[in-house]
Design a protein around this motif. Structure first.
Motif, PDB file in Angstrom:
ATOM      1  N   ASN A 186     -20.353 -23.053  -6.370  1.00 21.46           N
ATOM      2  CA  ASN A 186     -19.577 -22.557  -7.509  1.00 21.46           C
ATOM      3  C   ASN A 186     -19.028 -21.138  -7.310  1.00 21.46           C
ATOM      4  O   ASN A 186     -19.062 -20.313  -8.214  1.00 21.46           O
ATOM      5  CB  ASN A 186     -20.415 -22.609  -8.791  1.00 21.46           C
ATOM      6  N   LEU A 187     -18.523 -20.853  -6.145  1.00 17.43           N
ATOM      7  CA  LEU A 187     -17.900 -19.551  -5.920  1.00 17.43           C
ATOM      8  C   LEU A 187     -16.615 -19.460  -6.733  1.00 17.43           C
ATOM      9  O   LEU A 187     -15.766 -20.347  -6.694  1.00 17.43           O
ATOM     10  CB  LEU A 187     -17.576 -19.364  -4.431  1.00 17.43           C
ATOM     11  N   ARG A 188     -16.483 -18.399  -7.460  1.00 15.60           N
ATOM     12  CA  ARG A 188     -15.294 -18.196  -8.282  1.00 15.60           C
ATOM     13  C   ARG A 188     -14.227 -17.448  -7.494  1.00 15.60           C
ATOM     14  O   ARG A 188     -14.520 -16.613  -6.648  1.00 15.60           O
ATOM     15  CB  ARG A 188     -15.645 -17.410  -9.545  1.00 15.60           C
ATOM     16  N   VAL A 189     -12.994 -17.749  -7.820  1.00 18.51           N
ATOM     17  CA  VAL A 189     -11.878 -17.052  -7.196  1.00 18.51           C
ATOM     18  C   VAL A 189     -11.991 -15.551  -7.447  1.00 18.51           C
ATOM     19  O   VAL A 189     -11.692 -14.733  -6.572  1.00 18.51           O
ATOM     20  CB  VAL A 189     -10.540 -17.599  -7.745  1.00 18.51           C
ATOM     21  N   PHE A 190     -12.430 -15.179  -8.634  1.00 15.81           N
ATOM     22  CA  PHE A 190     -12.567 -13.763  -8.975  1.00 15.81           C
ATOM     23  C   PHE A 190     -13.531 -13.064  -8.012  1.00 15.81           C
ATOM     24  O   PHE A 190     -13.257 -11.959  -7.517  1.00 15.81           O
ATOM     25  CB  PHE A 190     -13.066 -13.629 -10.419  1.00 15.81           C
ATOM     26  N   ASP A 191     -14.667 -13.710  -7.728  1.00 13.33           N
ATOM     27  CA  ASP A 191     -15.643 -13.128  -6.799  1.00 13.33           C
ATOM     28  C   ASP A 191     -15.072 -13.012  -5.390  1.00 13.33           C
ATOM     29  O   ASP A 191     -15.260 -12.007  -4.697  1.00 13.33           O
ATOM     30  CB  ASP A 191     -16.926 -13.971  -6.766  1.00 13.33           C
ATOM     31  N   LEU A 192     -14.372 -14.058  -4.954  1.00 19.39           N
ATOM     32  CA  LEU A 192     -13.783 -14.055  -3.613  1.00 19.39           C
ATOM     33  C   LEU A 192     -12.726 -12.957  -3.482  1.00 19.39           C
ATOM     34  O   LEU A 192     -12.633 -12.293  -2.446  1.00 19.39           O
ATOM     35  CB  LEU A 192     -13.154 -15.416  -3.323  1.00 19.39           C
ATOM     36  N   SER A 193     -11.949 -12.757  -4.527  1.00 15.15           N
ATOM     37  CA  SER A 193     -10.879 -11.759  -4.498  1.00 15.15           C
ATOM     38  C   SER A 193     -11.453 -10.347  -4.426  1.00 15.15           C
ATOM     39  O   SER A 193     -10.981  -9.509  -3.648  1.00 15.15           O
ATOM     40  CB  SER A 193      -9.979 -11.908  -5.725  1.00 15.15           C
ATOM     41  N   ILE A 194     -12.456 -10.073  -5.248  1.00 17.39           N
ATOM     42  CA  ILE A 194     -13.078  -8.745  -5.237  1.00 17.39           C
ATOM     43  C   ILE A 194     -13.696  -8.451  -3.879  1.00 17.39           C
ATOM     44  O   ILE A 194     -13.580  -7.346  -3.344  1.00 17.39           O
ATOM     45  CB  ILE A 194     -14.145  -8.652  -6.347  1.00 17.39           C
ATOM     46  N   CYS A 195     -14.346  -9.454  -3.308  1.00 20.13           N
ATOM     47  CA  CYS A 195     -14.995  -9.274  -2.002  1.00 20.13           C
ATOM     48  C   CYS A 195     -13.977  -8.914  -0.924  1.00 20.13           C
ATOM     49  O   CYS A 195     -14.128  -7.911  -0.220  1.00 20.13           O
ATOM     50  CB  CYS A 195     -15.740 -10.551  -1.627  1.00 20.13           C
ATOM     51  N   LEU A 196     -12.916  -9.723  -0.794  1.00 19.25           N
ATOM     52  CA  LEU A 196     -11.951  -9.468   0.269  1.00 19.25           C
ATOM     53  C   LEU A 196     -11.188  -8.172   0.031  1.00 19.25           C
ATOM     54  O   LEU A 196     -10.884  -7.434   0.983  1.00 19.25           O
ATOM     55  CB  LEU A 196     -10.976 -10.639   0.389  1.00 19.25           C
ATOM     56  N   VAL A 250       0.835  -1.208   0.000  1.00 16.48           N
ATOM     57  CA  VAL A 250       0.000   0.000   0.000  1.00 16.48           C
ATOM     58  C   VAL A 250       0.866   1.253   0.000  1.00 16.48           C
ATOM     59  O   VAL A 250       0.613   2.210  -0.733  1.00 16.48           O
ATOM     60  CB  VAL A 250      -0.941   0.012   1.223  1.00 16.48           C
ATOM     61  N   LEU A 251       1.906   1.227   0.813  1.00 12.92           N
ATOM     62  CA  LEU A 251       2.787   2.387   0.921  1.00 12.92           C
ATOM     63  C   LEU A 251       3.501   2.685  -0.398  1.00 12.92           C
ATOM     64  O   LEU A 251       3.917   3.811  -0.648  1.00 12.92           O
ATOM     65  CB  LEU A 251       3.817   2.143   2.025  1.00 12.92           C
ATOM     66  N   TYR A 252       3.600   1.668  -1.229  1.00 16.13           N
ATOM     67  CA  TYR A 252       4.345   1.815  -2.477  1.00 16.13           C
ATOM     68  C   TYR A 252       3.448   2.056  -3.682  1.00 16.13           C
ATOM     69  O   TYR A 252       3.831   1.800  -4.816  1.00 16.13           O
ATOM     70  CB  TYR A 252       5.208   0.574  -2.717  1.00 16.13           C
ATOM     71  N   GLY A 253       2.227   2.526  -3.436  1.00 16.30           N
ATOM     72  CA  GLY A 253       1.355   2.905  -4.537  1.00 16.30           C
ATOM     73  C   GLY A 253       0.629   1.748  -5.187  1.00 16.30           C
ATOM     74  O   GLY A 253       0.273   1.819  -6.367  1.00 16.30           O
ATOM     75  N   ARG A 254       0.393   0.681  -4.460  1.00 21.58           N
ATOM     76  CA  ARG A 254      -0.317  -0.470  -4.992  1.00 21.58           C
ATOM     77  C   ARG A 254      -1.722  -0.085  -5.437  1.00 21.58           C
ATOM     78  O   ARG A 254      -2.465   0.548  -4.704  1.00 21.58           O
ATOM     79  CB  ARG A 254      -0.372  -1.551  -3.919  1.00 21.58           C
ATOM     80  N   SER A 255      -2.105  -0.463  -6.651  1.00 25.26           N
ATOM     81  CA  SER A 255      -3.443  -0.153  -7.157  1.00 25.26           C
ATOM     82  C   SER A 255      -4.451  -1.156  -6.617  1.00 25.26           C
ATOM     83  O   SER A 255      -4.087  -2.240  -6.136  1.00 25.26           O
ATOM     84  CB  SER A 255      -3.462  -0.187  -8.689  1.00 25.26           C
ATOM     85  N   HIS A 256      -5.724  -0.809  -6.719  1.00 27.32           N
ATOM     86  CA  HIS A 256      -6.771  -1.721  -6.266  1.00 27.32           C
ATOM     87  C   HIS A 256      -6.775  -2.983  -7.121  1.00 27.32           C
ATOM     88  O   HIS A 256      -7.021  -4.081  -6.615  1.00 27.32           O
ATOM     89  CB  HIS A 256      -8.135  -1.025  -6.339  1.00 27.32           C
ATOM     90  N   GLN A 257      -6.481  -2.846  -8.414  1.00 32.46           N
ATOM     91  CA  GLN A 257      -6.441  -4.006  -9.296  1.00 32.46           C
ATOM     92  C   GLN A 257      -5.311  -4.952  -8.899  1.00 32.46           C
ATOM     93  O   GLN A 257      -5.472  -6.179  -8.928  1.00 32.46           O
ATOM     94  CB  GLN A 257      -6.264  -3.548 -10.745  1.00 32.46           C
ATOM     95  N   THR A 258      -4.176  -4.390  -8.495  1.00 32.78           N
ATOM     96  CA  THR A 258      -3.060  -5.221  -8.046  1.00 32.78           C
ATOM     97  C   THR A 258      -3.427  -5.963  -6.768  1.00 32.78           C
ATOM     98  O   THR A 258      -3.039  -7.123  -6.574  1.00 32.78           O
ATOM     99  CB  THR A 258      -1.806  -4.363  -7.814  1.00 32.78           C
ATOM    100  N   LEU A 259      -4.172  -5.313  -5.897  1.00 31.32           N
ATOM    101  CA  LEU A 259      -4.641  -5.960  -4.670  1.00 31.32           C
ATOM    102  C   LEU A 259      -5.512  -7.164  -5.006  1.00 31.32           C
ATOM    103  O   LEU A 259      -5.350  -8.249  -4.429  1.00 31.32           O
ATOM    104  CB  LEU A 259      -5.424  -4.954  -3.823  1.00 31.32           C
TER     105      LEU A 259
END
Length: 355
Positions: free
Chosen positions: A158-168, A127-136
């Motif tokens: 059928n939970l997708r990894v993509f959904d889990l990642s966006i949520c967290l 975060v301190l190094y300018g990490r974007s939300h997409q990188t997170l």
């Protein structure tokens, strides 16, 4: 002792350790000591700064809470990432009334599986190094793939990894905004100063406390394509040529905070190495924010690291930088983002600052 004497006969004891080769080296030294109590080890033992980047940010902005969590002040051990882990879990447990059913399923999955400190650390550290939300999101996505060994958890509807990642990512972002406002303010201020410098035709720059001029900038890339014909076969490749190209303002702004904090880290390292060598003439090995010496000198090194860190941040470095730049450009620049509730005399008092 047995592993130290016969390492190959005790592979299961040491090969799965976090740093197995360093661990077995210690085992071998310990075995030698047990066989001869006059034996003196030649291994180096390291002292590593707690959450060093955030520790520097805390002292720069005079943020008491962040200084406590990074062990820059206080008397007991604190863990910034554990605090952020607890806060993220708390937010997931009380997500609010506007949560969708799909998000609720993802939240339940995370609460059931658990959110590790490792995941929080790899998500929060950049975060301190300018990490974007997409990188997170991408970082959490890779973590989920390792955990799930696939893209879909069929046992959880059928939970997708993509959904889990966006949520967290959403709740980690909220935790960062809530607990680390001074870090965001520091980044915003440094980018504002860098933009003013670039608008005046200068490269973003500053002087470290030890007098080193640091220039932080990126250049635009000029892509050059090549074809190499060899024995009737054609090999095509390209390079990014930045020689003589103008500054890329957008990229320059994204890297300035990381470069500034790293420069402070390096300045302290240089100051400590100079002090250690001139005062004690003792062995030292350094890697970034980590110092190592022989076992009999570790206690002295810890004491001196705390003392030198306190001296290093007895100066208001942001205020000094602000004053010099205003004097140089003759402009009224934005004031540094000083929280101001940190007592400078308390810096370096916590014995867990370097552990």
């Amino acid at each position: 002792v047995a592993a130290g004497n016969e390492p190959l006969d005790h592979l299961s004891f040491w090969e799965g350790r976090k740093e197995p080769w360093r661990f077995i080296s210690l085992c071998r030294e310990w075995a030698r000591f047990q066989a001869d109590l006059t034996y003196q080890t030649k291994l180096f033992f390291q002292l590593d700064q707690s959450c060093s980047a955030y520790g520097h940010a805390a002292c720069l902005t005079r943020d008491k809470w962040l200084a406590e969590q990074t062990n820059c002040i206080g008397r007991s051990f604190n863990d910034l990432y554990a605090q952020m882990q607890a806060q993220t879990i708390s937010l997931l447990e009380s997500p609010g009334a506007l949560t969708t059913n799909r998000e609720r399923e993802c939240i339940d999955w995370w609460l059931e599986r658990g959110i590790t400190r490792k995941l929080i650390k790899q998500s929060v550290m950049p975060v301190l190094y300018g990490r974007s939300h997409q990188t997170l999101i991408q970082g959490i996505n890779l973590y989920c793939r390792d955990e799930l060994c696939g893209f879909i958890d069929k046992e959880h509807d059928n939970l997708r990894v993509f959904d889990l990642s966006i949520c967290l990512a959403k709740y980690i972002h909220r935790t960062v905004k809530g607990l680390l406002p001074s870090v965001g303010s520091l980044s915003t201020w440094l980018r504002a100063i860098a933009k003013i410098q670039m608008d005046m035709g200068c490269r973003p720059h500053w002087y470290t406390p030890n007098g080193l001029l640091v220039q932080s900038y990126s250049r635009e890339s000029s892509v050059k394509k090549f074809e190499l014909v060899l024995s009737g076969r054609t090999v095509r490749f390209q390079i990014d040529d930045k020689e003589g190209t103008p500054m890329d303002k957008r990229k320059s702004l994204t890297k300035v905070t990381a470069d500034y904090v790293h420069s402070m880290d390096a300045a302290f390292l240089q100051q400590f190495v100079y002090h250690w060598g001139n005062t004690y003439h003792n062995p030292i090995v350094t890697v970034h924010d980590c110092m190592a010496t022989t076992l009999d000198k570790v206690a002295i090194m810890r004491r001196e690291l705390q003392d030198q860190y306190s001296r290093f941040y007895s100066t208001d470095h942001l205020g000094f930088m602000h004053y010099n730049l205003q004097k140089k450009y003759g402009l009224e620049l934005p004031a540094p983002p000083i929280v101001g509730d940190l007592d400078v005399d308390d810096i370096g008092m916590n014995e867990f600052l370097f552990t």
